[in-house]
Design an enzyme around this catalytic site. Sequence first.
Site, PDB file in Angstrom:
ATOM      1  N   ASN A   1      -1.747 -11.695  -8.278  1.00 17.40           N
ATOM      2  CA  ASN A   1      -1.600 -11.864  -6.827  1.00 17.40           C
ATOM      3  C   ASN A   1      -0.212 -12.376  -6.456  1.00 17.40           C
ATOM      4  O   ASN A   1       0.306 -12.074  -5.376  1.00 17.40           O
ATOM      5  CB  ASN A   1      -2.677 -12.811  -6.295  1.00 17.40           C
ATOM      6  CG  ASN A   1      -4.029 -12.135  -6.182  1.00 17.40           C
ATOM      7  OD1 ASN A   1      -4.103 -10.925  -5.984  1.00 17.40           O
ATOM      8  ND2 ASN A   1      -5.105 -12.906  -6.308  1.00 17.40           N
TER       9      ASN A   1
ATOM     10  N   HIS B   1     -13.113   1.497  -9.651  1.00 16.23           N
ATOM     11  CA  HIS B   1     -13.036   0.951 -11.016  1.00 16.23           C
ATOM     12  C   HIS B   1     -14.255   1.337 -11.854  1.00 16.23           C
ATOM     13  O   HIS B   1     -14.191   2.265 -12.628  1.00 16.23           O
ATOM     14  CB  HIS B   1     -12.832  -0.567 -11.015  1.00 16.23           C
ATOM     15  CG  HIS B   1     -11.517  -0.992 -10.475  1.00 16.23           C
ATOM     16  ND1 HIS B   1     -10.326  -0.602 -11.042  1.00 16.23           N
ATOM     17  CD2 HIS B   1     -11.186  -1.762  -9.402  1.00 16.23           C
ATOM     18  CE1 HIS B   1      -9.318  -1.102 -10.361  1.00 16.23           C
ATOM     19  NE2 HIS B   1      -9.808  -1.809  -9.354  1.00 16.23           N
TER      20      HIS B   1
END
Length: 747
Positions: free
Chosen positions: A376, A594
């Site tokens: 992040n 995913h």
Amino acid sequence: MPLFKLTGQGKQIDDAMRSFAEKVFASEVKDEGGRHEISPFDVDEICPISLREMQAHIFHMENLSMSMDGRRKRRFQGRKTVNLSIPQSETSSTKLSHIEEFISSSPTYESVPDFQRVQITGDYASGVTVEDFEVVCKGLYRALCIREKYMQKSFQRFPKTPSKYLRNIDGEALVAIESFYPVFTPPPKKGEDPFRREDLPANLGYHLKMKGGVIYIYPDEAAASRDEPKPYPYPNLDDFLDDMNFLLALIAQGPVKTYTHRRLKFLSSKFQVHQMLNEMDELKELKNNPHRDFYNCRKVDTHIHAAACMNQKHLLRFIKKSYHIDADRVVYSTKEKNLTLKELFAQLNMHPYDLTVDSLDVHAGRQTFQRFDKFNDKYNPVGASELRDLYLKTDNYINGEYFATIIKEVGADLVDAKYQHAEPRLSIYGRSPDEWSKLSSWFVGNRIYCPNMTWMIQVPRIYDVFRSKNFLPHFGKMLENIFLPVFEATINPQTHPDLSVFLKHITGFDSVDDESKHSGHMFSSKSPKPEEWTMENNPSYTYYAYYMYANIMVLNCLRKERGMNTFLFRPHCGEAGALTHLMTAFMIADNISHGLNLKKSPVLQYLFFLAQIPIAMSPLSNNSLFLEYAKNPFLDFLQKGLMISLSTDDPMQFHFTKEPLMEEYAIAAQVFKLSTCDMCEVARNSVLQCGISHEEKAKFLGNNYLEEGPVGNDIRRTNVAQIRMAYRYETWCYELNLIAEGLKSTE
């Protein structure tokens, strides 16, 4: 709405079932006594049930069956071979030739060249006893019914072929399911303004109220005071929890795990044999297909975040360009004063001329593996949050002008490439109710339109951050901030013109965050309602997903009534964390991003295959965060016939070239040795999975794209061999037919 009739015994989950589900959940998320209940194997060569236990179980069941009435066993005599019945569509030209001695009949298609089929004779119970096979089929049948129910309620997609088999099992007629399909905004006609406001519908005057985390719609305020909402199909939490507990128990049952594991092994092996027999015939089809190859067939980046949709070189070039043009422009505001671009860089002790892609430091590397927190931080160029706010945010001193310009440049690159599309995600956090108006004003004000882009909204699961800073009183307020403005703009578009126009360009909602973060909370009837969730702990993944789905379901009913576009629920799921995430997505998500953890559950993987749930996979992203590239299950899923597509996730962090989607395909093709037909099949899947309009899909895939199998494939547009489409369809129907045959034997 044709929902499904389950028996009273099947509908009511008794205390023992619920207790077992809770035990399974506890062992999964808390590692109590190991993780073998749900997650039976990591390497596909390992059987989920130990050999000794399985042999003992089969021996016990066979001895038990010998002492029972032999009528059921006699019904299975002669049923060693199965005749595959492929359901016919109205537009199909398929004819079936019946072959008594083979498991699968050999259909003949007008548009499919002859090819060699794999046919297997003998018992088909896949390592389980007759009694267990019946239990397995009942469980898989009910699981598919559960998904079909939630998809139809929310106007999301469920394929026709399983619906036909389910209706045949029920003994009911198939209702046309086109009425349950989602609605997407068609592209503007030539010369038409994509941001036009003249055709906004009138105000309905409905009243809105959130109750139990779900927004209810009332004809007027008087009806709201009497609690008499409009008759939309509102969600039923008890039914959802019963269905969830049933699936929890199903994916932990030994015979179901064994059966599905062996079926998946069979699917993988069957495809490899198919390739050996027919690869050259497929290639011959493609070579004889004029003016179409992998480069000029449509492909969609089905999972990409807007804040990282550019590559690192593009961002660096834009930073230098903006400094050259706007050095003396006021672009940033602090508590003390406003800063020009030159002053901002001086405060950061740097000069754009000295920056390189290395010093920009936005690319994920070895340091981010299993470290989502460090990943992040890569959204901050040069580690400076000020530059992120200036260049990658929509709400800042210059009203997101730089970010809008970058996105337009990315869109221009897609238009130049012509055959590539993308679905960027923009963030709504739920911190305040004015987020929607600010985001829509940014979108419409900067006229961010690209014919090769459709848009989605992502909702980060960071309630705990907002609650700890006292931004929100409870979780219900976060849900209200996310959904209430959208309901209001749907009911009265003329008072929210920017938001109403913006929503036309939105195709779905995504739920995002680090899945590996442990919640520890099991969503149950004892869970606090969203208005009662005042603690600082984050709700579980399932809690988030259910309340997002519930509000999207009601919202879609309202928008369908108004003739507006509807939304899909397309969460990040299965990148890490518990298998309960994937179980929840199987119930209520149109498709997922995913899906890596499907390799740990044969039952869920098989259900995803049967329901053909689309999965957007990002091997390069996974390689930097959770799973080495060579261990990625992409190839395994493709061989088995799961509906997968390739996506980039975050080009700024993971890619190097101007065309990150082509980079993703190129690396996958080299590592996994994909054929041209393989890549074109994945590209076709991406167009089916995405949220572009029906008109565009018909143009890109052919007018019959809604039909399944070779009938729905136009090789002139998709470059996917008809032999491959026929193989996929026959294999899919064969697996569905096994369930139907198993249920017939119980009658």
